[in-house]
Design a protein around this motif. Structure first.
Motif, PDB file in Angstrom:
ATOM      1  N   ASN A 430       0.735  -1.173  -0.179  1.00 16.65           N
ATOM      2  CA  ASN A 430      -0.197   0.152   0.048  1.00 16.65           C
ATOM      3  C   ASN A 430       0.705   1.139   0.050  1.00 16.65           C
ATOM      4  N   ALA A 431       2.261   1.171  -0.191  1.00 17.72           N
ATOM      5  CA  ALA A 431       3.275   2.404   0.003  1.00 17.72           C
ATOM      6  C   ALA A 431       2.776   3.050  -1.330  1.00 17.72           C
ATOM      7  N   THR A 432       2.660   4.581  -1.199  1.00 14.88           N
ATOM      8  CA  THR A 432       2.438   5.467  -2.038  1.00 14.88           C
ATOM      9  C   THR A 432       3.683   5.751  -2.665  1.00 14.88           C
ATOM     10  N   PRO A 433       3.481   6.597  -3.876  1.00 13.89           N
ATOM     11  CA  PRO A 433       4.718   7.164  -4.533  1.00 13.89           C
ATOM     12  C   PRO A 433       5.528   8.076  -3.671  1.00 13.89           C
ATOM     13  N   TYR A 434       4.802   8.906  -2.987  1.00 13.00           N
ATOM     14  CA  TYR A 434       5.746   9.797  -1.856  1.00 13.00           C
ATOM     15  C   TYR A 434       6.477   8.703  -1.087  1.00 13.00           C
ATOM     16  N   GLN A 435       5.773   7.801  -0.395  1.00 10.91           N
ATOM     17  CA  GLN A 435       6.429   7.066   0.709  1.00 10.91           C
ATOM     18  C   GLN A 435       7.640   6.244   0.029  1.00 10.91           C
ATOM     19  N   ILE A 436       7.295   5.677  -1.176  1.00 11.86           N
ATOM     20  CA  ILE A 436       8.631   4.996  -1.841  1.00 11.86           C
ATOM     21  C   ILE A 436       9.619   5.994  -2.156  1.00 11.86           C
ATOM     22  N   LYS A 437       9.179   7.128  -2.587  1.00 11.15           N
ATOM     23  CA  LYS A 437      10.388   8.225  -2.831  1.00 11.15           C
ATOM     24  C   LYS A 437      11.225   8.556  -1.536  1.00 11.15           C
ATOM     25  N   GLN A 438      10.568   8.628  -0.589  1.00 13.30           N
ATOM     26  CA  GLN A 438      11.073   8.792   0.523  1.00 13.30           C
ATOM     27  C   GLN A 438      12.237   7.747   1.248  1.00 13.30           C
ATOM     28  N   ILE A 439      11.799   6.417   0.945  1.00 12.99           N
ATOM     29  CA  ILE A 439      12.447   5.301   1.173  1.00 12.99           C
ATOM     30  C   ILE A 439      13.814   5.356   0.495  1.00 12.99           C
ATOM     31  N   LEU A 440      13.632   5.625  -0.892  1.00 12.88           N
ATOM     32  CA  LEU A 440      14.728   5.519  -1.979  1.00 12.88           C
ATOM     33  C   LEU A 440      15.717   6.691  -1.631  1.00 12.88           C
ATOM     34  N   LYS A 441      15.166   7.826  -1.196  1.00 16.62           N
ATOM     35  CA  LYS A 441      16.105   8.997  -0.783  1.00 16.62           C
ATOM     36  C   LYS A 441      16.872   8.734   0.612  1.00 16.62           C
ATOM     37  N   ASN A 442      16.321   7.971   1.612  1.00 14.10           N
ATOM     38  CA  ASN A 442      17.177   8.128   2.764  1.00 14.10           C
ATOM     39  C   ASN A 442      17.824   6.492   2.686  1.00 14.10           C
ATOM     40  N   SER A 443      17.563   5.689   1.830  1.00 16.70           N
ATOM     41  CA  SER A 443      18.423   4.608   1.947  1.00 16.70           C
ATOM     42  C   SER A 443      19.510   4.518   0.866  1.00 16.70           C
ATOM     43  N   SER A 444      19.718   5.366  -0.103  1.00 15.15           N
ATOM     44  CA  SER A 444      20.668   5.635  -0.955  1.00 15.15           C
ATOM     45  C   SER A 444      21.979   5.811  -0.519  1.00 15.15           C
ATOM     46  N   THR A 445      23.088   5.446  -1.177  1.00 13.25           N
ATOM     47  CA  THR A 445      24.349   5.607  -0.599  1.00 13.25           C
ATOM     48  C   THR A 445      25.030   6.936  -1.427  1.00 13.25           C
ATOM     49  N   ASP A 446      25.283   7.834  -0.831  1.00 13.65           N
ATOM     50  CA  ASP A 446      26.039   9.124  -1.403  1.00 13.65           C
ATOM     51  C   ASP A 446      27.124   8.742  -2.313  1.00 13.65           C
ATOM     52  N   ILE A 447      27.348   9.176  -3.513  1.00 19.59           N
ATOM     53  CA  ILE A 447      28.372   8.969  -4.308  1.00 19.59           C
ATOM     54  C   ILE A 447      29.340  10.197  -4.138  1.00 19.59           C
ATOM     55  N   THR A 448      30.720   9.693  -4.389  1.00 22.16           N
ATOM     56  CA  THR A 448      31.555  10.674  -4.076  1.00 22.16           C
ATOM     57  C   THR A 448      32.499  10.829  -5.344  1.00 22.16           C
ATOM     58  N   GLY A 449      32.188  10.447  -6.463  1.00 17.55           N
ATOM     59  CA  GLY A 449      32.891  10.595  -7.734  1.00 17.55           C
ATOM     60  C   GLY A 449      31.889  10.661  -9.241  1.00 17.55           C
ATOM     61  N   TRP A 450      32.760  11.251  -9.842  1.00 14.58           N
ATOM     62  CA  TRP A 450      31.897  11.129 -11.209  1.00 14.58           C
ATOM     63  C   TRP A 450      33.039  10.811 -12.374  1.00 14.58           C
ATOM     64  N   ASP A 451      32.824   9.970 -13.231  1.00  6.90           N
ATOM     65  CA  ASP A 451      33.630   9.546 -14.369  1.00  6.90           C
ATOM     66  C   ASP A 451      33.368  10.694 -15.456  1.00  6.90           C
ATOM     67  N   GLY A 452      34.173  11.472 -16.047  1.00  5.03           N
ATOM     68  CA  GLY A 452      33.749  12.305 -17.100  1.00  5.03           C
ATOM     69  C   GLY A 452      34.289  13.671 -17.021  1.00  5.03           C
ATOM     70  N   THR A 453      34.226  14.623 -17.873  1.00  2.00           N
ATOM     71  CA  THR A 453      34.514  15.750 -17.885  1.00  2.00           C
ATOM     72  C   THR A 453      33.140  16.731 -18.442  1.00  2.00           C
ATOM     73  N   GLY A 454      33.448  18.167 -18.223  1.00  2.00           N
ATOM     74  CA  GLY A 454      32.352  18.800 -18.856  1.00  2.00           C
ATOM     75  C   GLY A 454      31.454  19.329 -17.573  1.00  2.00           C
TER      76      GLY A 454
END
Length: 711
Positions: A430-454
């Protein structure tokens, strides 16, 4: 990180077009070119729209029928087009080219009550990933499943991919879900893409069975308006239609093999227990916005829990915005790929619509890839380089039920997130789109790099802490998401009403929400029924409105100078509520000044008459004779004419008391919102009225054709 970038497209348009106009004011040779752009709207790139169709949003069908009659157009009907009624939308078949119709529509604008928007059907593209360049057969010892792959299964790979064929599974910790028996059971994913090879060994038992619609129905063809079955799902060009099969495999693909040890399940997809619904919108080319909207409505009405989209393009479509809002209101989650242009891409759709989960791509090592777009819409990152999945074609392009390839692209990243959401919905149906987005936001791992230029800014301004436009909130993590026990509110929405000074709603204005905590922006466009922002994060926002966009068919104003901006600062969007706010666009500093170039014995009157109406004017200004027997039009004594006039479109008419034998010509300047516009009025011999005309329109439009607009 703080990403302090205000994006207000209308300001960019304002600067570009106003510079063109100012330079042309004193260059008569350029008038016709500039004016043709305005009156005929030649700025529409016909290569990016579908011919002979207009998409119309309406409030009542009577208005729609009246519009069709005025344009001598036909309202397209049928069981597929009827689905657009749920969005209060329709498609008109037109005989003329789109620019000619738009020119005609501009003349009819005052008669379009009950019409929310009119727009072309835009073309978009698949976010096609590259096939990894080394076309090699995977050797048994480096099989992605630690199983011997049959020699006839051709697999294309890069060097690192052959060593880490399903590296994404480990990177996102999906084993945690499977080890706990969570596979996405009971969840239906609509793959809005190309056709899917439903007979592929990795997908043959993964297609949804909508038996109440008929035996073996697993999708919907928006073109024909008929269900997809074994008989109707015909892949005519496997190599051109491989995309959807690859995406579906990443969501739910699984191979069942028999060995001496018994039955072996080899899992490709993140959610092998989920079911796939097919909505083919590339057959193999894009079929059009209206058909996509039909497919979205059908999917939502027939049980889709998630809409998976790996495609996009330029052009803000009100129809697609309405369709995706329809899904979000029904608690259907929308996932979209971010695109592969490696550019700052805040005008790409559908991923830039509010409420949608836009997915960036990472390579091995959890580093954002060099091709992934960076934008305000980016919400989360997932594996998107060297992704192994099912395809419907062998190495020669022939239809195949057991072929696999490695692809690169955000198209490959978004189905990873879709699969994770399927796992979450099995656990929390019964999770709503907002609840799913909050779970994704708070469970993701911060990324500290980026491959590329520009990078768009100096490197030191990218702190890579928290949300950023390259990776969103970071790399997806299935285990962290499934173990999040926080209780989140059902929704957080915002409705922005853009109004004129008389309280009437205004369409075609750009609305930007700037989150002062994250530096993230949301973008939408107003219709007479407001600008809607579903499933956004709470916080303090600046709300920036600009417009209406004078190039938009749905705008009242014909001039860039008539566009207005306004900002509400520090507006609090409260979590768990449907928030609302009104913002007013107000024309400023309107005045008219100049002199006649002929003597007269007449006093004059300046009339403001509602456009298209010959009724009594709303304002009369008496202009007495000057000492030199000429009339001096100068309204400086009135600080702002717009304060005396209700919002709307007007003729501004110069009227004299008595008919004269000679032509009387007035020349001067109209000032609106600090912009100066050269104007002329001609009262011909034997007449006593003449329109105050914008000089730029005189060569290409009859007098009185182009009104003045006041907000």
């Amino acid at each position: 990180m703080k990403y302090t970038k205000f994006f207000l497209l209308i300001l960019a348009v304002l600067l570009v077009f106003s510079s063109c106009q100012i330079s042309s004011v004193n260059n008569e040779d350029n008038y016709e070119k500039i004016l043709n752009e305005k009156v005929n709207l030649d700025n529409i790139d016909e290569e990016k729209i579908i011919d002979n169709k207009l998409v119309v949003g309406y409030d009542d069908e009577t208005s729609l029928k009246e519009l069709a009659n005025k344009l001598d157009a036909r309202i397209l009907k049928g069981k597929n087009y009827d689905k657009l009624k749920e969005l209060n939308a329709a498609v008109l078949s037109i005989d003329s080219d789109i620019n000619s119709i738009y020119n005609e529509l501009r003349k009819l604008k005052v008669e379009l009550d009950g019409i929310r928007y009119i727009e072309p059907s835009y073309k978009v593209e698949l976010d096609r990933g590259e096939i990894s360049p080394d076309n090699q057969i995977i050797k048994p010892e480096i099989s992605p499943y630690n199983q011997i792959i049959k020699p006839e299964i051709s697999v294309r790979s890069t060097a690192d991919a052959t060593q880490n064929a399903l590296w994404g599974h480990k990177a996102v910790n999906v084993d945690y879900a499977w080890n706990n028996g969570i596979t996405g059971k009971g969840v239906t994913v609509a793959v809005i893409d190309t056709r899917i090879n439903h007979n592929h060994e990795a997908l043959e038992d993964k297609m949804v069975n909508l038996s109440y619609l008929g035996d073996g129905v697993f999708g919907y063809d928006p073109i024909t308006g008929t269900p997809l079955t074994e008989k109707t799902n015909i892949i005519s060009s496997p190599a051109d239609e491989a995309h959807g099969t690859h995406v579906a495999g990443t969501v739910a693909g699984e191979i069942t093999r028999e060995s001496t040890e018994g039955t072996i399940k080899e899992t490709i997809g993140i959610a092998p227990g989920a079911k796939i619904m097919s909505i083919p919108i590339f057959q193999p080319g894009f079929i059009g916005d209206e058909y996509v909207a039909m497919g979205i409505v059908w999917a939502v009405n027939n049980g889709a829990d998630i809409l998976q989209n790996s495609w996009g393009g330029y052009g803000y479509s009100n129809l697609l915005k309405d369709a995706f809002d329809y899904a979000l209101r029904a608690n259907v989650i929308v996932v979209v790929s971010a695109g592969n242009s490696h550019t700052l891409m805040d005008i790409g759709y559908p991923d830039s619509y509010p409420g949608i989960i836009s997915v960036a791509a990472a390579k091995i090592g959890n580093i954002v890839t060099s091709f992934s777009n960076f934008k305000d819409a980016n919400y989360i990152t997932a594996p998107g380089q060297s992704i192994y999945s099912s395809v419907p074609n062998d190495s020669k392009g022939n239809l195949s039920n057991n072929s696999y390839e490695f692809y690169n692209g955000t198209s490959m990243a978004s189905p990873h997130v879709t699969g994770m959401i399927a796992l979450l919905l099995e656990k929390n149906p019964n999770a709503t789109p907002y609840q799913i987005k909050q779970i994704l936001k708070n469970s993701s791992t911060d990324i500290t790099g980026w491959d590329g230029t520009g990078r768009p800014f100096e490197e030191e301004t990218w702190t890579w802490e928290g949300w950023d436009p390259a990776s969103g909130y970071g790399m997806m993590d299935v285990e962290a998401a499934l173990t999040d026990t926080t209780t989140y509110p059902n929704k957080t929405d915002l409705e922005v009403s853009v109004k004129d000074t008389d309280g009437n709603n205004i369409g075609a204005a750009y609305v930007t929400l700037y989150n002062k905590g994250t530096g993230r922006n949301y973008f939408s466009k107003s219709t007479p029924n407001d600008a809607l922002f579903y499933q956004i994060e709470p916080g303090t926002y600046d709300i920036i409105v600009g417009g209406p966009d004078y190039l938009d068919m749905n705008a009242l104003n014909w001039r860039v100078e008539e566009q207005v901006t306004n900002t509400i600062e520090n507006f609090n969007v409260n979590e768990g509520y449907s928030n609302s706010v009104s913002i007013i666009l107000d024309t400023k500093n309107m005045k008219l000044e100049g002199t006649l170039n002929a003597t007269t014995t007449n006093d004059s009157t300046l009339l403001f008459v509602p456009y298209g109406s010959y009724n009594e004017s709303v304002l009369k200004l008496e202009i007495p004779l000057a000492s030199s027997a000429t009339i001096n039009f100068n309204t400086n004594d009135i600080p702002d004419l717009s304060n005396l006039i209700p919002s709307g479109q007007y003729w501004i008419i110069h009227q004299i008391d008595n008919i004269e034998e000679n032509d009387i010509t007035f020349s001067g300047t109209m000032t609106i919102n600090e912009w100066e516009i050269p104007v002329t009025s001609l009262i011909e011999s034997g007449k006593y009225k003449g329109f105050i005309e914008d000089n730029r329109f005189i060569p290409v439009a009859e007098a009185g054709t182009v009104p003045w607009t006041i907000f």
